[in-house]
Design an enzyme around this catalytic site. Structure first.
Site, PDB file in Angstrom:
ATOM      1  N   LEU C  43       0.777  -1.208   0.042  1.00  0.00           N
ATOM      2  CA  LEU C  43       0.036   0.002  -0.019  1.00  0.00           C
ATOM      3  C   LEU C  43       0.775   1.264  -0.131  1.00  0.00           C
ATOM      4  CD1 LEU C  43      -3.023  -0.750   2.305  1.00  0.00           C
ATOM      5  CD2 LEU C  43      -2.880  -0.522  -0.074  1.00  0.00           C
ATOM      6  N   ALA C  44       1.897   1.348   0.912  1.00  0.00           N
ATOM      7  CA  ALA C  44       2.778   2.531   0.989  1.00  0.00           C
ATOM      8  C   ALA C  44       3.546   2.749  -0.202  1.00  0.00           C
ATOM      9  CB  ALA C  44       3.689   2.244   2.318  1.00  0.00           C
ATOM     10  N   GLY C  45       4.200   1.578  -0.639  1.00  0.00           N
ATOM     11  CA  GLY C  45       5.182   1.741  -1.852  1.00  0.00           C
ATOM     12  C   GLY C  45       4.432   1.988  -3.035  1.00  0.00           C
ATOM     13  N   HIS C 266      -2.008 -10.302  17.359  1.00  0.00           N
ATOM     14  CA  HIS C 266      -3.371 -10.374  16.939  1.00  0.00           C
ATOM     15  C   HIS C 266      -4.122 -11.689  17.608  1.00  0.00           C
ATOM     16  CE1 HIS C 266      -7.124 -10.370  14.621  1.00  0.00           C
ATOM     17  NE2 HIS C 266      -6.779  -9.458  14.092  1.00  0.00           N
ATOM     18  N   SER C 284     -10.032 -12.176  10.881  1.00  0.00           N
ATOM     19  CA  SER C 284     -10.498 -10.729  11.033  1.00  0.00           C
ATOM     20  C   SER C 284     -11.157 -10.704  12.544  1.00  0.00           C
ATOM     21  CB  SER C 284     -11.705 -10.106  10.171  1.00  0.00           C
ATOM     22  OG  SER C 284     -12.345  -9.092  10.750  1.00  0.00           O
ATOM     23  N   ARG C 330      -6.655  -5.575  21.142  1.00  0.00           N
ATOM     24  CA  ARG C 330      -5.826  -6.708  20.805  1.00  0.00           C
ATOM     25  C   ARG C 330      -4.978  -7.390  21.809  1.00  0.00           C
ATOM     26  NH1 ARG C 330      -4.528  -5.221  14.376  1.00  0.00           N
ATOM     27  NH2 ARG C 330      -6.865  -5.459  13.600  1.00  0.00           N
ATOM     28  N   ARG C 435      -1.198  -0.762  17.760  1.00  0.00           N
ATOM     29  CA  ARG C 435      -1.868  -0.243  16.439  1.00  0.00           C
ATOM     30  C   ARG C 435      -3.536  -0.543  16.558  1.00  0.00           C
ATOM     31  NH1 ARG C 435      -3.763  -2.096  12.150  1.00  0.00           N
ATOM     32  NH2 ARG C 435      -2.750  -4.044  12.035  1.00  0.00           N
TER      33      ARG C 435
END
Lengths: 234, 250, 637
Positions: C43-45, C266, C284, C330, C435
């Site tokens: 996503l970032a790259g 997680h 999820s 989490r 996060r």
């Protein structure tokens, strides 16, 4: 991603260049041939009429010199459709070898796709049959044809006479079974190729395809069976 | 359980390959297929032999990296499942399995079971996108999308680009892959302006890559791990014809 | 070394705007004269590479996968947060900012987090415009859900495949630029070193994974968007290929590594089934919206779950946290699962699992509603375990999922090495010690689409960047170093496979530096890791050569880096004498077992400077200042 107006001759070529264009040609010609098969069947079924001259009158009407232009026009169109159908099929078949030069050591197939995978073979045999069929009942090169008068073939007699030969009837039945297979995939495929598909009615198209293929084959096969069984006599 | 594996070994794109027999012993039914190969590779390394190269990454069935043929079926016998999610409980003791790479001119073998699928990237590069440069977007709710369209677009967008459709197709056609992208973007209002150029560009690129033509056989649909339907191919045909008509493109 | 964060001060609402205005701009005509190397295509790259190319820069983008579309961002399921307040339920940019700072246990920079919350809104717009098929309501408006315990509905999603759809959006934008000739894409190419000339990042050394050829790629700036380092634990929810090599080699070239011990676990993963386990699969956490977590009340109760009556079940999250129940964050959910398993009340064959039970939800809503909500997750669970979660409760256990730590960056996302930018999970910047759910996608895209394209020009405009000669000593030196490193791995010619070492390293990390840590366990980790590392270099066996596709060799290099990074993680965990977020030190907890933070002594970013393999890294501290959200203790009771 840009497109510019292209001269129409080039446009046809470019359209046909894509496998997708070839497929559309196959669908359109297939549709014409399918229409012909249905019409031809409707003609054939008149043999069951209680009035034995019904089918001969129908044949005479088709061969009436006043509509000869129409008859030859239709024949030319059919011939063109057959030619295009075959050329496109062979080209697609060839593409497949270009697209996969090295085959699998072991390949399994989806059973439901049997008809689809064998189109080229069912089609070839049907082609051979059509040639034979024309030689037999139109040109009269296989067996002598009876006529009731000029341009008035005795279709009923020729048909029953022909099917009394088990080999002729057998080839006919085999060809109709293959036609069934061919149409089973082909009819639905025509719609798919020109983009007629929707989650809601794709299933119905497939059903229509299967039912029409079966109905056409069954109705056609019934004639030689009836002859051989002795239900249909001169 | 034990399995007899016939695995395609090929050093690189230039050299010829062949199948070699391996015995996978101690296969646990709870292993995934790739874990079974991991264990086989460990035993090969222990013997100083080169492990079998195969592509894999997320092992969750979403990245689309893994994939090869098991007994002539892309991703193996379980429908709607990638190799990494296929578990050994679906096989039985003593079974003989042929493992082969995807085969298509557009997917040359890189090594063993690894192929080069960059042709897919070039298909997307040709037109599988919406030109929305960063910063130019209106509010997300400015253009409404009917739920049914969004759902259908999502069905098509679920494609993971694994290449199973091409591998399984008797024609080695990429139509399911292209149809999925064309449908995904073509079903959304944002995708309309470029809809017709998109299909023309992608179809042209597909010819260039030497993918075969679709003859509506449906083997792609049968092995697609995301169960993408043939409807997407019909939609591509429809857009293609419409593009020819409206854009006078061919 | 002074860590200058360049974080603006003053009213927080205008910090990003004022900062942007203060940045120098590159003349549009000059942009094409600059080459930017983007490593990583997640996503970032991918979003950065596409956006930079749209601006007019020459971009080269590298990924080790066979296609940029495979990056592990693709596996994110749940969704992406954005402060749109479409639901009129009290959400705002400020609330998302507040929740993120608080959720991060006050170990992040306020300025960065506020900017992230501001940008979140534009991300959704951008993705919709690209054709991301977000879930819609019948009215055609975007649908939202509440996620990961958030009190507002701010999570946008595309079924259970949000990461995939967002990545495909960025990938398609990237491929558009590839088609336009603005981006040169290098798939199956792995960065193995950073080239630093005159103190500035000027290129990378990369190996073509198919031919084995090692080559340098030079440019004016290097952007690392190479993801997190969770695979240091061997078993994690990361992809098999996810690795720390790019950031670690940059670290060895001088980039500081910040907060490495902040690793997120997680809580809802499918438990380990055997020694051959190669990775862990996450489900999820939206499952916790309707599933109830429990274990048997009594130790060693081996009855099948259906035979355990309600009064002999311990719904321990609902019992301990009445107001949040199964929706606690989490880290809290994870630690509690470990605690009950440590008590001997774990379930399943390994006793390292707890139940996540949908019996009551199915009875209340009917199986079709559950199918609609979680059908794909239930299918996935059944595929992997062979059990039907509609009739038998799921078994879940925590697994390493995300790493909040990463290379230190300033407010412009530039590391302390000028010209080296770090974006997405690879940097440390926005999540603090923990996060929030659905925030990783947000950060990756914020960095790539909106932050970096704005900030990188400031560096390019302000610094004269002479073209680099391929024969420059630094370039040759880096290439030779990579070749030497590769040769050393191939020539070790030992007896053990790379994976066997990686597994062992992972076990050490999980046991001694995992969900909860003590000074003693960390010291044990710090004595075992170097031993194993020495053995690795002596006894690893990499079959094959370096001049071909050699997957063992690729892994071998990555694992060599994991050894060094593991040591740094443990060192960082040992110096941080407090519990916060994903870092739980058993010595530092409240009487009722909650994390005890120490703001007086540890309210800083720990940025480590590399001092040599096996040498103690040097700690630099960036103090954290909280002008808006004043540190409070989290309570989910």
């Amino acid at each position: 991603m840009s497109s510019v107006a292209v001269p129409s001759v080039r446009r046809a070529a470019r359209f046909y260049e894509a496998p997708l264009g070839k497929k559309v040609v196959m669908a359109v010609t297939g549709m014409i041939l399918f229409g012909y098969v249905v019409a031809h069947l409707a003609g054939n079924l008149q043999v069951y009429s209680a009035d034995h001259q019904q089918i001969n009158r129908y044949a005479a009407a088709l061969h009436n010199p006043s509509v000869a232009v129409l008859l030859w026009g239709v024949r030319a169109m059919l011939l063109l459709a057959v030619a295009l159908h075959i050329i496109a099929a062979l080209q697609l078949w060839n593409l497949k070898r270009i697209a996969r030069p090295i085959g699998y050591v072991k390949k399994d197939d989806v059973p439901a796709a049997y008809a689809a995978r064998t189109m080229i073979w069912s089609g070839s045999i049907i082609l051979a049959f059509v040639i034979f069929h024309i030689l037999h009942l139109t040109a009269g090169t296989v067996l002598p044809l009876e006529e009731l008068g000029p341009n008035r073939p005795n279709v009923r007699a020729n048909l029953i006479g022909g099917f009394q030969h088990p080999a002729v009837a057998g080839f006919y039945i085999l060809a109709m079974l293959l036609l069934c297979l061919h149409l089973h995939h082909g009819v639905w495929s025509m719609f798919q190729s020109v983009g007629v598909s929707h989650p809601r009615y794709t299933l119905w198209l497939k059903r229509f395809s299967a039912v029409s293929a079966l109905a056409i084959a069954f109705a056609n096969i019934s004639i030689p069976v009836a002859v051989l069984a002795g239900w249909l006599t001169q | 359980m034990r399995l007899l594996l016939h695995i395609w070994r090929q050093r690189n794109a230039q050299e010829k390959g062949r199948t070699i027999r391996y015995l996978a012993a101690d296969v646990n039914p709870d292993m995934s297929f790739l874990e079974m190969l991991d264990v086989l590779n460990e035993s090969l390394i222990a013997k100083g032999e080169e492990p079998v190269a195969f592509d894999h990454d997320c092992r969750e069935g979403i990245c689309g990296t893994c994939g090869f043929m098991i007994n002539g079926v892309a991703h193996g016998p379980l429908r709607g499942t990638t190799l990494c999610q296929l578990h050994m409980r679906h096989f039985h003791d003593g079974e003989e399995l042929y493992l082969e790479p995807w085969r298509a001119r557009a997917f040359p073998v890189v090594r063993d079971l690894v192929v080069d699928r960059s042709a897919f990237d070039r298909l997307i590069s040709a037109g599988g996108f919406i030109s929305a440069s960063t910063g130019s977007a209106p509010d997300g709710n400015a253009i409404l999308v009917p739920k049914e369209n969004a759902e259908q677009a999502m069905d098509a967008a679920a494609c993971i680009g694994c290449g199973a459709c091409v591998a399984m197709c008797p024609n080695a056609s990429a139509s399911l892959f292209m149809g999925a992208k064309i449908s995904h973007l073509g079903l959304l209002p944002q995708g309309q302006p470029e809809r017709l150029e998109r299909v023309l560009a992608m179809v042209a690129q597909s010819n260039e890559e030497r993918f075969g033509g679709c003859t509506n056989i449906g083997e792609c649909e049968a092995v697609c791990p995301k169960q993408i339907k043939l409807d997407v191919i019909a939609r591509m045909h429809r857009d293609f014809l419409r593009a020819g008509w409206r854009r006078r493109a061919f | 070394m002074d860590l200058i964060s360049k974080a603006p001060t003053g009213p927080i609402e205008t910090r990003w705007d004022r900062h942007r205005f203060s940045l120098k701009l590159v003349n549009p005509a000059n942009k094409r004269k600059h080459t930017i190397l983007v490593v990583g295509s997640g996503l970032a790259g991918a979003s950065a590479a596409a956006s930079l190319a749209e601006l007019g820069y020459q971009v080269q983008c590298f990924c080790f996968q066979d296609s940029p579309r495979r990056a592990h961002s693709i596996a994110a399921q749940g969704g992406i947060n954005a402060a749109k307040n479409y639901h009129n339920d009290g959400d705002s940019i400020y609330r998302l900012f507040y929740d993120t700072v608080k959720g991060g246990d006050f170990r992040s920079r306020e300025s960065n987090v506020y900017r992230l919350a501001q940008i979140s809104v534009a991300i959704i717009d951008q993705c919709v415009a690209q054709g991301v098929p977000f879930a819609r309501e019948y009215s055609g408006y975007l649908d939202n859900r509440s996620f990961g315990g958030a009190q507002v509905s701010r999570t946008f999603y595309a079924r259970g495949q949000t990461g995939q759809q967002l990545l495909l959006g960025a990938y398609q934008a990237l491929e558009r630029q590839v088609g336009a000739g603005a981006v040169a894409m290098f798939p199956r190419t792995e960065m193995l070193d950073l080239i630093v000339i005159d103190g500035k990042a000027r290129g990378i050394v990369a190996r073509n994974l198919i031919t084995g050829k090692i080559a340098s790629h030079l440019g004016d700036a290097v952007v690392l968007g190479t993801g997190g380092y969770g695979n240091v634990y061997y078993l994690s929810t990361n992809a098999k290929g996810s690795n720390a090599t790019a950031i670690w080699r940059a670290h060895k070239r001088g980039a500081l590594f910040a907060n490495p011990c902040f690793t997120q676990i997680h809580p809802t993963c499918i438990p380990v089934s055997g020694h051959y386990q190669s990775k862990l699969t996450l489900m999820s956490e939206s499952l916790r919206n309707d599933g109830r977590v429990w274990v048997p009340l009594h130790k060693g109760d081996r009855r099948p779950p259906s035979k355990i009556p309600d009064d002999e079940r311990d719904y321990y999250l609902e019992r301990r946290y009445p107001s949040f129940g199964n929706l606690v964050p989490r880290d809290v959910a994870s630690r509690n699962a470990k605690a009950v398993c440590d008590e001997g009340r774990g379930v399943g064959e390994t006793s390292l699992a707890v139940y996540l039970d949908f019996r009551d939800a199915i009875a209340r809503l009917g199986p079709h509603v559950i199918h609609e909500r979680y059908g794909n997750l239930f299918d996935m669970y059944q595929r992997i375990t062979g059990e039907d979660p509609y009739s038998v409760p799921m078994r879940i256990y925590p697994a390493i999922h995300y790493t909040m730590g990463g290379l230190w960056v300033d407010y412009n996302l530039m590391s302390n090495v000028p010209g080296l930018y770090v974006i997405g999970e690879a940097n440390f910047s926005d999540h603090g010690a923990n996060r929030l759910g659905a925030s990783a996608l947000m950060q990756g895209l914020a960095d790539g689409y909106f932050v970096l394209p704005n900030t990188i020009g400031d560096y390019l405009a302000a610094n004269p960047l002479e073209p680099v000669d391929r024969n420059n000593a630094a370039v040759r030196d880096a290439e030779a170093g990579v070749a030497r490193f590769t040769r050393r791995l191939l020539e070790a010619n030992g007896t053990r496979s790379v994976d066997s070492f990686h597994r062992e390293l992972g076990q050490i990390m999980w046991d001694y530096c995992g969900m909860s840590r003590t000074a003693g366990s960390l010291e044990r980790a710090l004595s075992k890791i170097p031993e194993l590392r020495d053995e690795y270099w002596r006894d690893v066996r990499v079959v094959g050569s370096g001049e071909e596709l050699n997957q063992s060799l690729e892994k071998a290099g990555r694992v060599a880096d994991f050894f060094e990074l593991a040591e740094l993680i443990s060192t960082d965990a040992l110096q941080r004498n407090e519990s916060c977020g994903g870092h739980f030190r058993e010595e530092y907890q409240t009487p009722d077992g909650e994390a005890a933070r120490d703001d007086e002594n540890y309210s800083y970013v720990a940025a480590w400077e590399f001092r040599g393999v096996g040498q103690m890294s040097e700690l630099h501290k960036e103090p954290l200042v909280f002008d808006y959200v004043h540190p409070t203790y989290r309570s989910y009771k």
